[in-house]
Motif scaffolding. Sequence first.
Motif, PDB file in Angstrom:
ATOM      1  N   PRO A   1       0.796  -1.234   0.000  1.00 39.32           N
ATOM      2  CA  PRO A   1       0.000   0.000   0.000  1.00 39.32           C
ATOM      3  C   PRO A   1       0.830   1.287   0.000  1.00 39.32           C
ATOM      4  N   PRO A   2       1.879   1.400   0.838  1.00 45.23           N
ATOM      5  CA  PRO A   2       2.675   2.637   0.757  1.00 45.23           C
ATOM      6  C   PRO A   2       3.285   2.840  -0.627  1.00 45.23           C
ATOM      7  N   ILE A   3       3.719   1.746  -1.256  1.00 47.52           N
ATOM      8  CA  ILE A   3       4.292   1.876  -2.603  1.00 47.52           C
ATOM      9  C   ILE A   3       3.239   2.437  -3.553  1.00 47.52           C
ATOM     10  N   LEU A   4       2.026   1.906  -3.413  1.00 46.64           N
ATOM     11  CA  LEU A   4       0.928   2.364  -4.263  1.00 46.64           C
ATOM     12  C   LEU A   4       0.663   3.865  -4.046  1.00 46.64           C
ATOM     13  N   VAL A   5       0.623   4.255  -2.780  1.00 47.79           N
ATOM     14  CA  VAL A   5       0.363   5.672  -2.454  1.00 47.79           C
ATOM     15  C   VAL A   5       1.432   6.550  -3.094  1.00 47.79           C
ATOM     16  N   ILE A   6       2.681   6.109  -2.976  1.00 43.70           N
ATOM     17  CA  ILE A   6       3.763   6.928  -3.517  1.00 43.70           C
ATOM     18  C   ILE A   6       3.644   7.031  -5.033  1.00 43.70           C
ATOM     19  N   ILE A   7       3.347   5.900  -5.684  1.00 54.98           N
ATOM     20  CA  ILE A   7       3.244   5.935  -7.146  1.00 54.98           C
ATOM     21  C   ILE A   7       2.123   6.879  -7.581  1.00 54.98           C
ATOM     22  N   ILE A   8       0.971   6.769  -6.933  1.00 58.82           N
ATOM     23  CA  ILE A   8      -0.172   7.604  -7.331  1.00 58.82           C
ATOM     24  C   ILE A   8       0.122   9.082  -7.092  1.00 58.82           C
TER      25      ILE A   8
END
Lengths: 280, 360
Positions: free
Chosen positions: A259-266
């Motif tokens: 999830p943190p990776i996803l947040v950063i990408i978005i």
Amino acid sequence: MKKNQWLDHVILIIGALFMIIPIWLIFASSTHNPNTIISDGLQWLPGGNFTSVYTEVWNKSIGFSSDVNAKSMIINSMIMGLGFAIGKIIISMMAAYALVYFRMPFASLWFWLIFVTLLLPLEVRIIPSYEVVASLGMLNSFSGLILPLIASATATFFFRQFFRTIPNELLEAAQLDNAGPIRFFLDILLPLSKTMIAAIFIIMFVVGWNQYLWPIMMTTDESYNTIVMGIKQTLSDISQSSQPRYDHAFALVIFAMLPPILVIIIFQRWFIKGLVETEK
Amino acid sequence: MLALKNLVKTYENGHQAVKGVSVDIKQGEFIVLVGPSGCGKSSILRSIAGLESITGGEIHLNNRRIDNEKPASRDIAMVFQNYALYPHMTVYENLAYGLKNRGIDRDTIESKIEKVAKTLKIADYLERKPAKLSGGQRQRVAMGRAIVRDPQLFLFDEPLSNLDASLRAHMRLEIKKLQRELAVTSVYVTHDQVEAMTLADRIIVLNQGEIEQIGTPAEVYHQPASTFVASFIGSPAMNFHQAEIADGVINFEHQSIFIAEYAHLSAQTIQLGIRPEHAVLEPSKSGLSFSLTVQAVEPLGPNQLVHGLVNDKVFTALTPELHFASKQVLTLHVAKQHLHLFDKNGQRLQALAQEVAQAS
């Protein structure tokens, strides 16, 4: 020049490998039998247990008395992360708005008072904080997890500095355009702060997601376990087997990172777009 | 129409920026506030807009006292120096914002913006954001935002100072045309005396928070009320030299001329003001003559500036393009109607007869 570029690439590749290899080792090892991990150490190549380990971790409660699995822990972490990020952005934006745009007595004194709280990390004040939360009856609740930490000196400082770079003439133009303080905040300041908000969101989401000591102190009910807490819990579980289930713990680590990776990408896209447009 | 009554503005740090300014502005007039930085011109403008509270005095607009009202309800629009366009809104939204906040319905807003866009020739980029516009286009949009509201009064805060020279001259003309067309009373602040001269119906020259002179551009140029106004308006600045006057006879540079219009003045030491463009090479019958030792020549194209010394004091003259050697001695002549007399406090000594008026 050419040689320099070549060197740049080497440095970047080494750096990237340095960051990625441990994660790869954890991922590859998580798909092996726990006995292999214990006897042969971390594995470089993936094993055959991928689907079984990950579905088991996602759906089955491991090492908990109640029905707590990776899914429910991720939801808890999500609530923590989002609550932290959104709450901190709202509170610190409003605080910064007050500090920059309203003529308060001792405004800079208030600001520095907020700022010096940075010098006092959570760990130092965790006992009194616990006292407060306990006496408010907020132990074992999400509000108890989020609200006491929602004020953020860092975010307030960032927003204050950002608001000060917005030309004063915009405020004056808005005044002539019949925009009161609330309208100015919502119509002008908020859209202009988009990039700032994205940056703070990334930072604060990760801060909330990674909280470990705080939820351990504030919650005793396992249903409030976050995924970061769950990793440790899974390792110390020896009820079903005599050996710690490293494969489960590693799979949880991978889940905890997604999830943190996803947040950063978005949000990074938004963030960079804002930087390139230079709207100010 | 707009009346300032004994306006005083003192800042919190004790600095008195405006020291009792009173002025009456007529309907449709274009007023330019001009003065060096720190003269209080911006403070006056911002006080009228309501962006700054005033310390004393009153502001009346259309017989309504407005100094206690909030900026938005004063029926005033302002064009800012840095345009102050909302960067995240399109041009259309920028123009619409003030109207929307006043509860005007969508269709009315659209028709108003359409009309203004046509007047200002900005219809082609209504959907663009300010960052995608050039300086001149932004300037137009900033004016559009003021015009679209149909205010009683326009305020301009050095709106052209961010443009390059050629565009500035062009926009100056457009502002002037637009103001004539709309016939809205305007107050314009600038430190550029060319802008002041070209735009104004009346100029207000300010110095350290006080009015030095109010007058038409011609009055301010031809009959400056003080040495301050005389040196501020006109480029290059007026030359000042000491002289004596007694019974209408002016003694300057071992030369005396009698000017009947000044015969009423008592004997005193005066400052004699001579504009560079009035010191000419052709002899005049009833003028003053003196010799100038050339030091340097600055060609301007159509003419040239000659810097030199008159009795060891610097003097600048504007002459046609001629070759002068350094140290060459020229004889310059000034017609007597072009002499400006100031007393030792720098105040203009008024001539009695009408001859000065003819000069303009």
